[in-house]
Motif scaffolding. Structure first.
Motif, PDB file in Angstrom:
ATOM      1  N   VAL A 152      13.839 -13.120   8.751  1.00 13.45           N
ATOM      2  CA  VAL A 152      14.087 -13.242   7.308  1.00 13.45           C
ATOM      3  C   VAL A 152      12.858 -13.816   6.603  1.00 13.45           C
ATOM      4  O   VAL A 152      12.425 -13.300   5.555  1.00 13.45           O
ATOM      5  N   VAL A 153      12.284 -14.868   7.162  1.00  8.81           N
ATOM      6  CA  VAL A 153      11.105 -15.506   6.554  1.00  8.81           C
ATOM      7  C   VAL A 153       9.932 -14.525   6.490  1.00  8.81           C
ATOM      8  O   VAL A 153       9.263 -14.402   5.464  1.00  8.81           O
ATOM      9  N   LEU A 154       9.687 -13.816   7.591  1.00  9.83           N
ATOM     10  CA  LEU A 154       8.579 -12.856   7.625  1.00  9.83           C
ATOM     11  C   LEU A 154       8.815 -11.689   6.670  1.00  9.83           C
ATOM     12  O   LEU A 154       7.869 -11.189   6.039  1.00  9.83           O
ATOM     13  N   THR A 155      10.064 -11.253   6.557  1.00 14.19           N
ATOM     14  CA  THR A 155      10.392 -10.152   5.645  1.00 14.19           C
ATOM     15  C   THR A 155      10.124 -10.554   4.198  1.00 14.19           C
ATOM     16  O   THR A 155       9.527  -9.778   3.429  1.00 14.19           O
ATOM     17  N   ILE A 156      10.547 -11.744   3.830  1.00 13.27           N
ATOM     18  CA  ILE A 156      10.305 -12.236   2.472  1.00 13.27           C
ATOM     19  C   ILE A 156       8.813 -12.387   2.220  1.00 13.27           C
ATOM     20  O   ILE A 156       8.283 -11.952   1.183  1.00 13.27           O
ATOM     21  N   PHE A 157       8.108 -12.993   3.172  1.00 11.20           N
ATOM     22  CA  PHE A 157       6.666 -13.220   3.037  1.00 11.20           C
ATOM     23  C   PHE A 157       5.912 -11.900   2.893  1.00 11.20           C
ATOM     24  O   PHE A 157       5.080 -11.731   1.985  1.00 11.20           O
ATOM     25  N   ALA A 158       6.204 -10.934   3.779  1.00 15.88           N
ATOM     26  CA  ALA A 158       5.521  -9.646   3.744  1.00 15.88           C
ATOM     27  C   ALA A 158       5.840  -8.874   2.463  1.00 15.88           C
ATOM     28  O   ALA A 158       4.966  -8.204   1.899  1.00 15.88           O
ATOM     29  N   SER A 159       7.080  -8.985   1.994  1.00 18.64           N
ATOM     30  CA  SER A 159       7.475  -8.300   0.763  1.00 18.64           C
ATOM     31  C   SER A 159       6.714  -8.856  -0.445  1.00 18.64           C
ATOM     32  O   SER A 159       6.264  -8.100  -1.321  1.00 18.64           O
TER      33      SER A 159
ATOM     34  N   MET B 215       3.048  -7.564  -0.293  1.00 12.41           N
ATOM     35  CA  MET B 215       2.885  -6.183  -0.736  1.00 12.41           C
ATOM     36  C   MET B 215       3.181  -6.035  -2.223  1.00 12.41           C
ATOM     37  O   MET B 215       2.456  -5.347  -2.953  1.00 12.41           O
ATOM     38  N   PHE B 216       4.235  -6.666  -2.694  1.00 15.79           N
ATOM     39  CA  PHE B 216       4.624  -6.531  -4.102  1.00 15.79           C
ATOM     40  C   PHE B 216       3.512  -7.016  -5.034  1.00 15.79           C
ATOM     41  O   PHE B 216       3.235  -6.400  -6.065  1.00 15.79           O
ATOM     42  N   THR B 217       2.882  -8.104  -4.670  1.00 18.04           N
ATOM     43  CA  THR B 217       1.849  -8.702  -5.531  1.00 18.04           C
ATOM     44  C   THR B 217       0.448  -8.176  -5.257  1.00 18.04           C
ATOM     45  O   THR B 217      -0.459  -8.349  -6.078  1.00 18.04           O
ATOM     46  N   GLY B 218       0.245  -7.558  -4.084  1.00 23.33           N
ATOM     47  CA  GLY B 218      -1.078  -7.058  -3.748  1.00 23.33           C
ATOM     48  C   GLY B 218      -2.011  -8.104  -3.168  1.00 23.33           C
ATOM     49  O   GLY B 218      -3.226  -7.893  -3.082  1.00 23.33           O
ATOM     50  N   ILE B 219      -1.451  -9.233  -2.739  1.00 21.59           N
ATOM     51  CA  ILE B 219      -2.261 -10.294  -2.140  1.00 21.59           C
ATOM     52  C   ILE B 219      -2.837  -9.810  -0.807  1.00 21.59           C
ATOM     53  O   ILE B 219      -2.156  -9.170  -0.026  1.00 21.59           O
TER      54      ILE B 219
ATOM     55  N   GLU C 141       0.080   1.189   1.775  1.00 25.31           N
ATOM     56  CA  GLU C 141       0.420  -0.057   1.118  1.00 25.31           C
ATOM     57  C   GLU C 141       0.229   0.127  -0.373  1.00 25.31           C
ATOM     58  O   GLU C 141      -0.763   0.707  -0.818  1.00 25.31           O
ATOM     59  N   THR C 142       1.182  -0.341  -1.145  1.00 19.21           N
ATOM     60  CA  THR C 142       1.067  -0.282  -2.595  1.00 19.21           C
ATOM     61  C   THR C 142       1.727  -1.521  -3.167  1.00 19.21           C
ATOM     62  O   THR C 142       2.207  -2.375  -2.415  1.00 19.21           O
ATOM     63  N   THR C 143       1.741  -1.648  -4.481  1.00 17.54           N
ATOM     64  CA  THR C 143       2.277  -2.854  -5.103  1.00 17.54           C
ATOM     65  C   THR C 143       3.498  -2.548  -5.962  1.00 17.54           C
ATOM     66  O   THR C 143       3.807  -1.400  -6.238  1.00 17.54           O
ATOM     67  N   LYS C 144       4.154  -3.625  -6.344  1.00 16.81           N
ATOM     68  CA  LYS C 144       5.321  -3.581  -7.233  1.00 16.81           C
ATOM     69  C   LYS C 144       6.391  -2.625  -6.698  1.00 16.81           C
ATOM     70  O   LYS C 144       6.577  -2.476  -5.500  1.00 16.81           O
ATOM     71  N   ILE C 145       7.101  -1.955  -7.603  1.00 18.49           N
ATOM     72  CA  ILE C 145       8.274  -1.173  -7.204  1.00 18.49           C
ATOM     73  C   ILE C 145       7.900   0.034  -6.345  1.00 18.49           C
ATOM     74  O   ILE C 145       8.734   0.575  -5.607  1.00 18.49           O
ATOM     75  N   GLY C 146       6.632   0.449  -6.406  1.00 19.76           N
ATOM     76  CA  GLY C 146       6.183   1.586  -5.612  1.00 19.76           C
ATOM     77  C   GLY C 146       6.306   1.360  -4.116  1.00 19.76           C
ATOM     78  O   GLY C 146       6.361   2.320  -3.342  1.00 19.76           O
ATOM     79  N   MET C 147       6.375   0.100  -3.700  1.00 22.25           N
ATOM     80  CA  MET C 147       6.466  -0.209  -2.268  1.00 22.25           C
ATOM     81  C   MET C 147       7.752   0.312  -1.634  1.00 22.25           C
ATOM     82  O   MET C 147       7.810   0.574  -0.438  1.00 22.25           O
ATOM     83  N   PHE C 148       8.785   0.504  -2.463  1.00 19.89           N
ATOM     84  CA  PHE C 148      10.083   0.907  -1.925  1.00 19.89           C
ATOM     85  C   PHE C 148      10.152   2.383  -1.551  1.00 19.89           C
ATOM     86  O   PHE C 148      11.155   2.846  -1.017  1.00 19.89           O
ATOM     87  N   LYS C 149       9.075   3.115  -1.817  1.00 20.69           N
ATOM     88  CA  LYS C 149       9.061   4.532  -1.408  1.00 20.69           C
ATOM     89  C   LYS C 149       8.811   4.669   0.093  1.00 20.69           C
ATOM     90  O   LYS C 149       9.050   5.731   0.659  1.00 20.69           O
TER      91      LYS C 149
END
Length: 212
Positions: free
Chosen positions: A14-21, A24-28, A39-47
């Motif tokens: 759970v911790v790793l999933t949140i961290f990795a999400s 990717m979402f922020t592009g860090i 790899e992409t950022t924001k909502i595009g990651m869900f594709k």
């Protein structure tokens, strides 16, 4: 003892999933070297099936953390989610890494280090060693196909919508399944679905607790 180890691994997942999400979402960027792929950022990651399968795994892991008594339905969800992240791992190792310019290293950059490798491995270890059960029956293994079939319908439909002059741009074919035509993409989808069921059966066999 096994229950406690399972709990710890689920918490780590759970911790790793949140961290990795978040990464990717922020592009860090947390790694350097080969340019990250898929790899992409924001909502595009869900594709990406990678992201969807790992989030599915994370949500199921939360259920296992919160519930004192694990039901049959929860074990089936764990089988399906473990199958999904195992498929992600195998596709990366057997298909994406070999055809990528940066090789396997490019597949293990930033968030994908967790999504493509660490979370799948932890999930497999947890389900096959520390979460053994006799509650999952043969017919229940079919549920392991559902996430892959849903994603296959989405992916192939997306390809068909974006065909131009018989070809699909890599922008819409991010896994490069249709670069030799839409028929290849459909054939690949069928192969992946069959592979998914084989994975499900293997995980189920490894997970089964022998009755005394």
């Amino acid at each position: 003892m096994k229950k406690n180890i399972s709990l710890v691994i689920n918490i780590i997942i759970v911790v790793l999933t949140i961290f990795a999400s978040i990464i990717m979402f922020t592009g860090i960027k947390i790694t350097s070297g080969a340019e990250p792929i898929l790899e992409t950022t924001k909502i595009g990651m869900f594709k990406f099936f990678t992201v969807d399968s790992n989030l599915f795994m994370g949500l199921v892991a939360i259920l296992f953390i919160k519930k004192q008594s694990i039901t049959k339905k929860m074990y089936i969800l764990k089988l399906a989610s473990t199958t999904s992240v195992t498929l992600t791992l195998l596709v990366v190792l057997a298909y994406l890494a070999p055809i990528s310019q940066g090789g396997l290293r490019s597949m293990l950059q930033n968030s994908n280090l967790f999504f493509h490798l660490l979370i799948p491995l932890l999930s497999i270890i947890n389900f096959t060693i520390f979460e053994k059960t006799d509650k999952i029956k043969t017919k229940d293994t079919l549920y392991g196909l559902i996430p892959t079939i849903i994603y296959a319908i989405f992916y192939v439909s997306n390809l068909i919508i974006h065909i131009e002059n018989g070809k699909v741009s890599p922008v819409y074919d991010w896994y490069w399944f249709a670069q030799n035509g839409i028929i290849q993409a459909i054939s690949t989808a069928i192969i992946i679905i069959v592979t998914t069921y084989i994975i499900t059966l293997i995980l189920w066999k490894l997970n089964r607790r022998k009755l005394k």
